[in-house]
Design a protein around this motif. Sequence first.
Motif, PDB file in Angstrom:
ATOM      1  N   ARG A 149     -11.841  -3.046  17.437  1.00 55.07           N
ATOM      2  CA  ARG A 149     -10.926  -2.230  16.641  1.00 55.07           C
ATOM      3  C   ARG A 149     -10.787  -0.824  17.239  1.00 55.07           C
ATOM      4  NH1 ARG A 149      -6.298  -1.897  14.146  1.00 55.07           N
ATOM      5  NH2 ARG A 149      -6.301  -0.583  12.267  1.00 55.07           N
ATOM      6  N   LEU A 153      -7.247   0.796  18.330  1.00 58.11           N
ATOM      7  CA  LEU A 153      -6.756   2.069  17.797  1.00 58.11           C
ATOM      8  C   LEU A 153      -6.554   3.090  18.913  1.00 58.11           C
ATOM      9  CD1 LEU A 153      -9.037   2.263  14.641  1.00 58.11           C
ATOM     10  CD2 LEU A 153      -6.538   2.083  14.607  1.00 58.11           C
ATOM     11  N   ARG A 159      -1.011   7.515  16.180  1.00 58.09           N
ATOM     12  CA  ARG A 159      -1.648   6.882  15.037  1.00 58.09           C
ATOM     13  C   ARG A 159      -1.196   7.505  13.725  1.00 58.09           C
ATOM     14  NH1 ARG A 159      -5.797   6.862  18.989  1.00 58.09           N
ATOM     15  NH2 ARG A 159      -6.405   8.999  18.460  1.00 58.09           N
ATOM     16  N   GLU A 163      -4.825   5.449  10.236  1.00 63.20           N
ATOM     17  CA  GLU A 163      -5.364   4.928  11.489  1.00 63.20           C
ATOM     18  C   GLU A 163      -6.247   5.959  12.184  1.00 63.20           C
ATOM     19  OE1 GLU A 163      -1.776   1.845  12.787  1.00 63.20           O
ATOM     20  OE2 GLU A 163      -1.672   3.971  13.354  1.00 63.20           O
ATOM     21  N   GLU A 166      -9.636   6.029  10.509  1.00 59.68           N
ATOM     22  CA  GLU A 166     -10.405   4.855  10.916  1.00 59.68           C
ATOM     23  C   GLU A 166     -10.896   5.009  12.358  1.00 59.68           C
ATOM     24  OE1 GLU A 166     -10.032  -0.037  11.246  1.00 59.68           O
ATOM     25  OE2 GLU A 166      -8.237   1.182  10.853  1.00 59.68           O
ATOM     26  N   TYR A 167     -10.034   5.500  13.226  1.00 54.86           N
ATOM     27  CA  TYR A 167     -10.396   5.684  14.639  1.00 54.86           C
ATOM     28  C   TYR A 167     -11.573   6.643  14.774  1.00 54.86           C
ATOM     29  CZ  TYR A 167      -9.966   7.295  19.481  1.00 54.86           C
ATOM     30  OH  TYR A 167     -10.217   7.653  20.787  1.00 54.86           O
TER      31      TYR A 167
END
Length: 310
Positions: A149, A153, A159, A163, A166-167
């Motif tokens: 993942r 990303l 992004r 996102e 999360e990254y």
Amino acid sequence: MTAAMIELDDGAHLRTWTTGSVVPQRYPVVMVHGGPGVPDYLAPVAGIIDDLCLVHRYDQRGTGGSSWEGEHTIVRHVHDLSLSLDAWGHDRVVLVGHSFGTNMASYFLLAHPERVAGLIQIAGPFLDPWREADRAAQRARRTGEQQARLEELDAIESRTDTEEIEYLTVSWLTDHADRTRARDWALASACTLRPINYAMNAQLNAAKKADPLESHVDELREHLPPGAVIIGGAGDSRPAGALRRLGTRLNCEVIIVPNAGHNPWLEAPDQFGATLRAAVERQTRRAGNRPRPRPPLERRGSRSETTPSP
């Protein structure tokens, strides 16, 4: 706490915070945060020591509430810090750097040794070779799904905010030794330290490679103030052995905190707090009030040599 903006000689502004109070017999502390490209996050660390002395923090140029315009060089950021000391009215200070901030504090010491009364380095600087060990530890701390993942990303050119959070979370969860809480700590940082200045990150990392600290170790050792210390975490993905090697080359005390990661105030608050306070109490004492420095061989025989490493 006092918040203020400092205007620099090129019209840029730095957002700053000051806590604690002036103590005549002690030097003030200035904290230099890491990144590069994230705003200041060292308020919890300042809170550990600001009953002892005056403590300043600031968003580096290009981060947080400071000006974002212009290119980023080591020389420019060192000059920004020098102008900040002028604005605060200090000839000499004790620098406390964290992560990439330890590099910036080191470059400042090289440029202005007369202004550095003390130096406390937290989780850095890491001088080569260390990156492969760090990458291996990061891979071991991510699941296969998390690694996949992260790569997915990373490949996204623009992004979304979701996102990006999360990254950053998946990127930073390897910083922590406590794997049960690592994701929560990383998520909290990802939610508060945005937006990231990726251009600043790339420019300063390139500048660091162009003028590596590795080529200045002898000069650093010559200018290192008495009592300087490096504090690391045994559970940092970055190898504690690299800090010990640097400490040997600098003839500088190295203390490795067990069960702590890259942000040791989170995972080992009591031991890190006691270690930091002792270093600040020792180094902020003005000339005439300081105890005699221990001989080099005694420093090399400190408990840092027997504490566990990752």
